[in-house]
Scaffold this motif. Structure first.
Motif, mmCIF file in Angstrom:
data_model
loop_
_atom_site.group_PDB
_atom_site.id
_atom_site.type_symbol
_atom_site.label_atom_id
_atom_site.label_comp_id
_atom_site.label_asym_id
_atom_site.label_seq_id
_atom_site.Cartn_x
_atom_site.Cartn_y
_atom_site.Cartn_z
ATOM 1 N N SER A 110 -3.167 -32.618 68.127
ATOM 2 C CA SER A 110 -2.306 -32.050 69.166
ATOM 3 C C SER A 110 -2.189 -30.538 69.000
ATOM 4 N N THR A 111 -2.331 -29.815 70.098
ATOM 5 C CA THR A 111 -2.374 -28.353 70.044
ATOM 6 C C THR A 111 -0.997 -27.706 69.923
ATOM 7 N N ASP A 112 0.083 -28.474 70.077
ATOM 8 C CA ASP A 112 1.409 -27.848 69.998
ATOM 9 C C ASP A 112 2.049 -28.015 68.624
ATOM 10 N N MET A 113 1.298 -28.551 67.670
ATOM 11 C CA MET A 113 1.804 -28.642 66.303
ATOM 12 C C MET A 113 1.498 -27.352 65.552
ATOM 13 N N ALA A 114 2.265 -27.092 64.510
ATOM 14 C CA ALA A 114 2.000 -25.919 63.681
ATOM 15 C C ALA A 114 0.613 -26.029 63.073
ATOM 16 N N LEU A 115 -0.069 -24.899 62.933
ATOM 17 C CA LEU A 115 -1.449 -24.902 62.456
ATOM 18 C C LEU A 115 -1.588 -25.625 61.129
ATOM 19 N N GLU A 116 -0.652 -25.387 60.218
ATOM 20 C CA GLU A 116 -0.769 -25.987 58.885
ATOM 21 C C GLU A 116 -0.532 -27.494 58.907
ATOM 22 N N GLN A 117 -0.077 -28.058 60.039
ATOM 23 C CA GLN A 117 0.156 -29.503 60.135
ATOM 24 C C GLN A 117 -0.844 -30.187 61.062
ATOM 25 N N ARG A 118 -1.828 -29.456 61.566
ATOM 26 C CA ARG A 118 -2.704 -30.009 62.587
ATOM 27 C C ARG A 118 -3.999 -30.593 62.040
ATOM 28 N N ASN A 119 -4.197 -30.552 60.747
ATOM 29 C CA ASN A 119 -5.448 -31.094 60.229
ATOM 30 C C ASN A 119 -5.365 -32.623 60.175
ATOM 31 N N PHE B 145 -12.223 -24.218 62.823
ATOM 32 C CA PHE B 145 -12.427 -23.640 61.498
ATOM 33 C C PHE B 145 -11.076 -23.367 60.842
ATOM 34 N N ALA B 146 -10.144 -22.819 61.604
ATOM 35 C CA ALA B 146 -8.816 -22.524 61.057
ATOM 36 C C ALA B 146 -8.078 -23.800 60.682
ATOM 37 N N ARG B 147 -8.131 -24.791 61.561
ATOM 38 C CA ARG B 147 -7.426 -26.048 61.301
ATOM 39 C C ARG B 147 -7.998 -26.765 60.087
ATOM 40 N N GLN B 148 -9.328 -26.869 60.022
ATOM 41 C CA GLN B 148 -9.952 -27.515 58.884
ATOM 42 C C GLN B 148 -9.810 -26.671 57.615
ATOM 43 N N GLY B 149 -9.811 -25.348 57.775
ATOM 44 C CA GLY B 149 -9.646 -24.468 56.628
ATOM 45 C C GLY B 149 -8.296 -24.646 55.956
ATOM 46 N N TRP B 150 -7.229 -24.787 56.753
ATOM 47 C CA TRP B 150 -5.909 -25.045 56.192
ATOM 48 C C TRP B 150 -5.933 -26.305 55.344
ATOM 49 N N MET B 151 -6.576 -27.349 55.878
ATOM 50 C CA MET B 151 -6.663 -28.596 55.127
ATOM 51 C C MET B 151 -7.442 -28.400 53.834
ATOM 52 N N LEU B 152 -8.554 -27.660 53.911
ATOM 53 C CA LEU B 152 -9.391 -27.469 52.736
ATOM 54 C C LEU B 152 -8.652 -26.711 51.638
ATOM 55 N N LEU B 153 -7.842 -25.734 52.018
ATOM 56 C CA LEU B 153 -7.061 -24.996 51.021
ATOM 57 C C LEU B 153 -6.065 -25.918 50.312
ATOM 58 N N GLY C 71 -4.873 -18.075 60.274
ATOM 59 C CA GLY C 71 -3.965 -17.985 61.417
ATOM 60 C C GLY C 71 -4.487 -17.029 62.479
ATOM 61 N N ASP C 72 -5.038 -15.902 62.053
ATOM 62 C CA ASP C 72 -5.603 -14.943 63.005
ATOM 63 C C ASP C 72 -6.807 -15.537 63.734
ATOM 64 N N LEU C 73 -7.660 -16.257 63.008
ATOM 65 C CA LEU C 73 -8.829 -16.872 63.640
ATOM 66 C C LEU C 73 -8.418 -17.932 64.648
ATOM 67 N N HIS C 74 -7.344 -18.645 64.334
ATOM 68 C CA HIS C 74 -6.875 -19.666 65.263
ATOM 69 C C HIS C 74 -6.402 -19.059 66.576
ATOM 70 N N GLU C 75 -5.887 -17.848 66.514
ATOM 71 C CA GLU C 75 -5.372 -17.181 67.712
ATOM 72 C C GLU C 75 -6.385 -16.218 68.317
ATOM 73 N N GLU C 76 -7.653 -16.323 67.933
ATOM 74 C CA GLU C 76 -8.712 -15.454 68.471
ATOM 75 C C GLU C 76 -8.665 -15.457 69.993
#
Length: 463
Positions: free
Chosen positions: A115-124, A309-317, A410-415
């Motif tokens: 879902s696109t309205d969730m916080a980035l760190e919770q969207r993975n 990339f941003a969403r999966q990157g958060w998960m990978l970190l 976060g910046d890449l997600h908002e490109e």
């Protein structure tokens, strides 16, 4: 009918999701005297007429089947996602469930994931599946998510994953719970496992970290050679999602509790072997980090859009911290005359073993390492990522420190002007399967990797 042994979220890949869901509900209706499920909630995309036809016999003899609720999502099927995602679904389910334990069959589960309205760190996908799992345990519910074709990314974090026939018989179980823990059919078929001569038993509490446990399973499976079975005793330290990773990294079974190994395996003690305590030599596997990366992000050692990339990157970190491995994130600034598409055509996919994304000014790569690389190892890898010298393609590169990585994602997600993956890749790479993407045989040993052999067909939707 397959068994759902404990509350949780189960994904089954079937030839037709609608037929699979209908068959499960019909089985529950016909077995109400024997089934332990007091209630069944069916979230379906079927028409009202199709549901009525399925229930006709029961409606004629018993009026309304006791404990059955049917919810239609036909009005939502035209949407890419439902606002609020999995969290919204769990809240809605909480208001609908009235009897315990419950069977919940959810068709079109993709509506609630990503879902696109969730916080980035919770969207993975890992976090969303964990939220779904927590609700299932809280509600004492057994949630079944039928899918068909290619497996969605969130499915690899389910409590159980299986391939079933149109008659709902197991054909392949990458992992599935049993009475004693999680079991996999990836490495040894269940009926032949007892015939394997070498059985390794690993006690999780003898290893310094989850990463060390994964590396030991991986080393025993891929580096020692010869058939073997690997069993992990979790001693309460390994949760379901951790167990599914260990199974994909080489283990056959992961037991949450218990120490009487010979009893639950049905084998004499003389056939059980301990691989010994952890040593630093186990960390030297040249394939461990790549395989762990592929387990976390199946089919994604390639190019992703900047939001993905941003969403999966958060998960990978998060996963890197949990599994005590290291994650690097690098920005490669393009030369003025160079485009992202041209640079990616020169990527050396096999040697890089990482995930790329691109903006109009730069490429970004994220990669897992068994441990933080020294400058020489990092530079050697960077120089091998492309088939041209870096100075020809890029004006410079920046390695982001651990504390800076989340902000960059976060910046890449908002490109503002994200590039489309379809415009960045050649057609040949768009359709590349895992074997082709990894370039098996190109300077690597011939041992099959976890997701490149038995699971490749499943991930690609082959029958």
């Amino acid at each position: 009918m397959f068994d759902l042994p404990k509350p949780g979220v189960y994904v089954v890949r079937a030839p037709q999701t609608g037929a699979c869901a209908s068959a499960v509900v019909e089985h529950w209706l016909n077995a109400q005297e024997e089934t332990r499920f007091k209630a069944c909630l069916w979230i379906t995309g079927n028409t009202q007429g199709a549901v009525r036809d399925l229930l006709q016999t029961h409606l004629a003899t018993r009026r309304a089947p006791k404990g059955l609720d049917v919810i239609s999502v036909r009005a939502l099927r035209g949407q890419a996602q439902v606002q609020g995602g999995v969290r919204s679904l769990c809240r809605s389910l909480d208001t609908l469930r009235v009897l315990e334990p419950a069977l919940v069959v959810v068709e079109h589960a993709d509506l609630w994931f990503n879902s696109t309205d969730m916080a980035l760190e919770q969207r993975n996908p890992m976090d969303q599946m964990r939220l779904f799992h927590q609700w299932a345990e809280h509600a004492n519910a057994h949630v079944l998510l039928p899918v068909e074709g290619d497996l969605p990314g969130w499915s690899v974090f389910a409590d159980g994953l299986a391939d079933v026939s149109d008659r709902l018989a197991f054909e392949f179980r990458p992992w599935w719970p049993t009475a004693y823990g999680l079991h996999s059919s990836l490495w040894n078929e269940p009926e032949t496992q007892a015939q394997v001569d070498l059985h390794h038993v690993i006690h999780a509490n003898t290893l310094p970290s989850m990463g060390a446990l994964a590396q030991l399973c991986h080393a025993l499976r891929f580096e020692q050679g010869g058939p073997c079975a690997i069993h992990v005793l979790g001693h309460g330290q390994v949760n379901t999602q951790d167990a599914s990773v260990l199974l994909r990294m080489g283990a056959d079974t992961v037991i949450a509790e218990g120490t009487d190994v010979s009893t639950w395996l049905g084998l004499p003690e003389k056939r059980l072997h301990s691989p010994g305590r952890w040593t630093d030599s186990h960390a030297q596997s040249p394939h461990f980090a790549r395989d762990l990366h592929e387990v976390f992000m199946p089919g994604m050692l390639t190019v992703l859009s900047t939001p993905d990339f941003a969403r999966q990157g958060w998960m990978l970190l998060k996963l890197a911290r949990h599994w005590q491995v290291h994650c690097t994130l690098t920005r490669l600034s393009l030369m003025p005359h160079m485009t992202a598409k041209t640079a990616l055509k020169l990527a050396n996919w096999n040697a890089s073993a990482c995930v790329y994304t691109a903006t109009r000014e730069a490429l970004y790569v994220i990669k897992l390492w068994p441990a933080p690389p020294d400058e020489q190892a990092y530079r050697t890898w960077m120089n091998n990522c492309f088939r041209e010298p870096l100075g020809v393609l890029f004006s410079g590169d920046v390695l982001f420190e651990v504390g800076q990585q989340e902000a960059l994602l976060g910046d890449l997600h908002e490109e503002l002007e994200p590039l489309q993956v379809a415009d960045l890749l050649d057609d040949a790479l768009k359709e590349a399967d895992l074997d082709a993407l990894w370039g098996e045989g190109a300077g690597l040993d011939a041992a099959p990797r976890p997701w490149a052999s038995r699971l490749n067909a499943l991930l690609k939707g082959a029958t």
